[in-house]
Motif scaffolding. Sequence first.
Motif, PDB file in Angstrom:
ATOM      1  N   PRO A 190      -1.295   5.828  -6.357  1.00 29.48           N
ATOM      2  CA  PRO A 190      -0.992   5.619  -4.946  1.00 29.48           C
ATOM      3  C   PRO A 190      -1.974   6.417  -4.079  1.00 29.48           C
ATOM      4  CG  PRO A 190       0.571   7.133  -5.918  1.00 29.48           C
ATOM      5  CD  PRO A 190      -0.301   6.643  -7.044  1.00 29.48           C
ATOM      6  N   ILE A 191      -1.999   6.140  -2.788  1.00 24.77           N
ATOM      7  CA  ILE A 191      -2.941   6.823  -1.894  1.00 24.77           C
ATOM      8  C   ILE A 191      -2.335   8.165  -1.470  1.00 24.77           C
ATOM      9  CG2 ILE A 191      -4.193   6.655   0.286  1.00 24.77           C
ATOM     10  CD1 ILE A 191      -3.702   3.486  -0.117  1.00 24.77           C
ATOM     11  N   LEU A 192      -3.086   9.239  -1.730  1.00 23.71           N
ATOM     12  CA  LEU A 192      -2.583  10.581  -1.451  1.00 23.71           C
ATOM     13  C   LEU A 192      -2.890  10.971  -0.007  1.00 23.71           C
ATOM     14  CD1 LEU A 192      -1.303  13.061  -2.922  1.00 23.71           C
ATOM     15  CD2 LEU A 192      -3.637  13.900  -3.212  1.00 23.71           C
ATOM     16  N   VAL A 193      -1.875  11.464   0.703  1.00 22.49           N
ATOM     17  CA  VAL A 193      -2.100  11.963   2.067  1.00 22.49           C
ATOM     18  C   VAL A 193      -1.762  13.445   2.109  1.00 22.49           C
ATOM     19  CG1 VAL A 193      -1.710   9.738   3.194  1.00 22.49           C
ATOM     20  CG2 VAL A 193       0.227  11.274   2.786  1.00 22.49           C
ATOM     21  N   GLY A 194      -2.285  14.141   3.140  1.00 21.80           N
ATOM     22  CA  GLY A 194      -2.188  15.587   3.173  1.00 21.80           C
ATOM     23  C   GLY A 194      -0.961  16.141   3.882  1.00 21.80           C
TER      24      GLY A 194
ATOM     25  N   LYS B 175       0.870  -1.190   0.000  1.00 20.50           N
ATOM     26  CA  LYS B 175       0.000   0.000   0.000  1.00 20.50           C
ATOM     27  C   LYS B 175       0.898   1.228   0.000  1.00 20.50           C
ATOM     28  CE  LYS B 175      -3.747  -2.382   0.530  1.00 20.50           C
ATOM     29  NZ  LYS B 175      -4.791  -2.411  -0.498  1.00 20.50           N
ATOM     30  N   VAL B 176       0.883   1.958  -1.126  1.00 24.34           N
ATOM     31  CA  VAL B 176       1.790   3.095  -1.279  1.00 24.34           C
ATOM     32  C   VAL B 176       1.089   4.397  -0.879  1.00 24.34           C
ATOM     33  CG1 VAL B 176       3.226   4.381  -2.898  1.00 24.34           C
ATOM     34  CG2 VAL B 176       2.942   1.909  -3.178  1.00 24.34           C
ATOM     35  N   PHE B 177       1.761   5.178  -0.010  1.00 22.30           N
ATOM     36  CA  PHE B 177       1.253   6.490   0.391  1.00 22.30           C
ATOM     37  C   PHE B 177       2.202   7.565  -0.111  1.00 22.30           C
ATOM     38  CE2 PHE B 177      -0.447   3.461   3.410  1.00 22.30           C
ATOM     39  CZ  PHE B 177      -1.790   3.821   3.448  1.00 22.30           C
ATOM     40  N   VAL B 178       1.622   8.635  -0.679  1.00 24.00           N
ATOM     41  CA  VAL B 178       2.463   9.731  -1.162  1.00 24.00           C
ATOM     42  C   VAL B 178       1.861  11.072  -0.785  1.00 24.00           C
ATOM     43  CG1 VAL B 178       3.435   8.466  -3.131  1.00 24.00           C
ATOM     44  CG2 VAL B 178       1.318   9.767  -3.424  1.00 24.00           C
ATOM     45  N   LEU B 179       2.733  12.095  -0.771  1.00 20.52           N
ATOM     46  CA  LEU B 179       2.309  13.478  -0.580  1.00 20.52           C
ATOM     47  C   LEU B 179       2.061  14.091  -1.958  1.00 20.52           C
ATOM     48  CD1 LEU B 179       4.911  14.238   2.203  1.00 20.52           C
ATOM     49  CD2 LEU B 179       2.423  14.486   2.457  1.00 20.52           C
ATOM     50  N   PRO B 180       1.422  15.269  -2.027  1.00 22.35           N
ATOM     51  CA  PRO B 180       1.185  15.885  -3.347  1.00 22.35           C
ATOM     52  C   PRO B 180       2.493  16.120  -4.104  1.00 22.35           C
ATOM     53  CG  PRO B 180      -0.067  17.023  -1.650  1.00 22.35           C
ATOM     54  CD  PRO B 180       0.818  16.049  -0.941  1.00 22.35           C
ATOM     55  N   ASP B 181       2.390  16.139  -5.437  1.00 18.94           N
ATOM     56  CA  ASP B 181       3.573  16.324  -6.284  1.00 18.94           C
ATOM     57  C   ASP B 181       4.346  17.596  -5.947  1.00 18.94           C
ATOM     58  OD1 ASP B 181       2.461  14.165  -7.494  1.00 18.94           O
ATOM     59  OD2 ASP B 181       2.531  14.966  -9.533  1.00 18.94           O
ATOM     60  N   SER B 182       3.634  18.626  -5.475  1.00 20.87           N
ATOM     61  CA  SER B 182       4.291  19.911  -5.239  1.00 20.87           C
ATOM     62  C   SER B 182       5.024  19.942  -3.902  1.00 20.87           C
ATOM     63  CB  SER B 182       3.233  21.020  -5.256  1.00 20.87           C
ATOM     64  OG  SER B 182       2.240  20.736  -4.286  1.00 20.87           O
ATOM     65  N   ASN B 183       4.805  18.932  -3.076  1.00 17.83           N
ATOM     66  CA  ASN B 183       5.414  18.926  -1.742  1.00 17.83           C
ATOM     67  C   ASN B 183       6.925  18.727  -1.832  1.00 17.83           C
ATOM     68  OD1 ASN B 183       6.388  17.143   0.654  1.00 17.83           O
ATOM     69  ND2 ASN B 183       4.647  18.319   1.401  1.00 17.83           N
TER      70      ASN B 183
ATOM     71  N   ARG C 124      -0.730   6.799   8.620  1.00 16.65           N
ATOM     72  CA  ARG C 124      -1.316   5.822   7.693  1.00 16.65           C
ATOM     73  C   ARG C 124      -0.390   4.631   7.480  1.00 16.65           C
ATOM     74  NH1 ARG C 124      -5.510   7.929   4.408  1.00 16.65           N
ATOM     75  NH2 ARG C 124      -5.772   5.781   3.669  1.00 16.65           N
ATOM     76  N   VAL C 125       0.908   4.896   7.345  1.00 12.93           N
ATOM     77  CA  VAL C 125       1.859   3.788   7.176  1.00 12.93           C
ATOM     78  C   VAL C 125       1.866   2.919   8.440  1.00 12.93           C
ATOM     79  CG1 VAL C 125       4.304   3.184   6.880  1.00 12.93           C
ATOM     80  CG2 VAL C 125       3.298   4.983   5.469  1.00 12.93           C
ATOM     81  N   ALA C 126       1.778   3.604   9.602  1.00 10.04           N
ATOM     82  CA  ALA C 126       1.794   2.872  10.876  1.00 10.04           C
ATOM     83  C   ALA C 126       0.572   1.976  11.019  1.00 10.04           C
ATOM     84  CB  ALA C 126       1.863   3.868  12.040  1.00 10.04           C
TER      85      ALA C 126
END
Lengths: 169, 404
Positions: free
Chosen positions: A131-135, A89-97, A143-145
């Motif tokens: 992937p799942i976008l986080v804020g 399960k992949v979590f990512v921040l926005p591209d601009s981060n 979320r990873v935890a």
Amino acid sequence: MTVERVAKQDRDDAWHSGRDPGHLGDGRLQPCSPCLVPLFLALYLCSAPLMAQELIVNGSLPDVALTRNEALLYFTGRLQLWPNGMPVKVFVLPDSNLLHREFVKSVLGLYPYQLRRVWDRQVYSGTGQAPILVGSEQEMIERVASTAGGIGYAHSEPDDGRVRPLEVH
Amino acid sequence: MLYRALLIGVLINWPFLSVRADAGDGDGTGYWDNLQIHGFASLAGIKTSDNRFFGDSPHTSFDFSELGLNVSLRPAPTLLISAQLLARRAGEMYDGEPALDYALLDYCAAATPDYRLGLRVGRIKNPLGLYNETRDVPFTRPGIFMPQVVYFDQVRNLLLSSDGLVLYGDAYTGLGSLSLSVLHGRAVVDENVEWAYLNGDFPGDVESRSDSWIWSLWFATAGDRLRLGFSGASLSVDFDPRTSAPPILGAGSFDILYWIASIQYDAEDWTLSAELMREPIDWHDFGALYPDRRLTAEGYYLQAAYRVSPGIELMMRYEEGFADRADRSGKAMSRVGGGQGPAHMGYSKIWTAGLRWDLDRHWMLRLEYQRHSGTFTLSSRENPYLPGQVKDWNLVAAQIAFRF
């Protein structure tokens, strides 16, 4: 100080301001007076090499270092299972981060626009999922935890026993 | 047909899926938590000095719009089910009626850090060149319009997707990655194919045979810096006159071998892309009025994109295309047609300058200017009065696009 302030602007979505930390902090610093610009620029340049990125996974996964190729295959959805059989399960921040951009460049070895291109092609040709976008970085760690098989990234090793940093070489 | 079954399955389950997705507790382990819904919409304004391009462009056309909605579900890590509906309005060529863009089942049989092997069945976007798979998504195109000499919009459907089966494999080595896909199936065709390849809408239907082959082979160096691709399609289309009177056009066929050689180099701030397309076409058995003939269409372009900042991109492109690469001036073709079609219908030479601005992760604005010499890339359906096609013409377009 700059590192902290940059870390707080995780929710920022505005692309055009993505490279200039002077415009991204709390409201008190805005508008940026011309004399402060060189100062922020100097702080930014000095702090950039210090800003580390850690690949993090859910604590249920074994502590085994990843190759850059493996990390890339997980983040591009081409490996959907961990070696122990758990779904990825992949979590990512926005591209601009900024953390996202630095992680993609220095850990995965891609430019952020290349990773976006891979995801877009998969999502809009039906051959993969996004992937799942986080804020925020805090949400990322949480979320990873709390997700078995979760993978993401952070500035430094999180102070959370349910998350495990993995070395990428 | 499998794709119909898939779509019906998705539609029937739609409310159920939505409810279950909303009810997910976010821990990522539930069966339905993998459901994803994405979409996009775009609207463009187009003004040309002469000739109609995507609508009545000499008087400013707003007849180019796109609307797409897709859904995907991963019921198991090795299985993916996905489908997309696309409504596309493009001048006289497409009226905006929703169509099933793709609907497929993907099974990944093996995935390791060294290789991956899998297969997909259903309606599949043809993996041709750098852009064909996602050519109708404004965000993944290099400009408002595709490079027309390689990715014809007048006949996009012939090469857009296929109903069939694809086998795919990737190998990851220290030097880079190698990917191969081989597809066998039937090309999805429509009446634009008839207009483009038979020069008119004759009584009768065109139908593609179910034995087309499509392949794509890619090599990418580490970090995807340099990518080299060779992809193509081999297919046949039959014409059925369907008339009791002696037909103007006999029950003939045309065979096409379309291939693209691609190269793309990525640096941090800029990307260089170039592609060469050739398309040998062989018409036969259409009767006395339409003698057998054979020719090779050709097109190529060089394109540079420069990212001023993460959200702003400038693009320049030069492209040339020829209806018959042995007749680059178009004069021979014009003579054969009795001079009715001007020679400049045989080629297009186009300069393009474009600006892309991603306002945030949902919205994008684009501006584009094109200078054309020749009208090879124009649709004869939009410009049926051939002598009226103007050789030198300009285009200005603006587009706004949204995605989620």
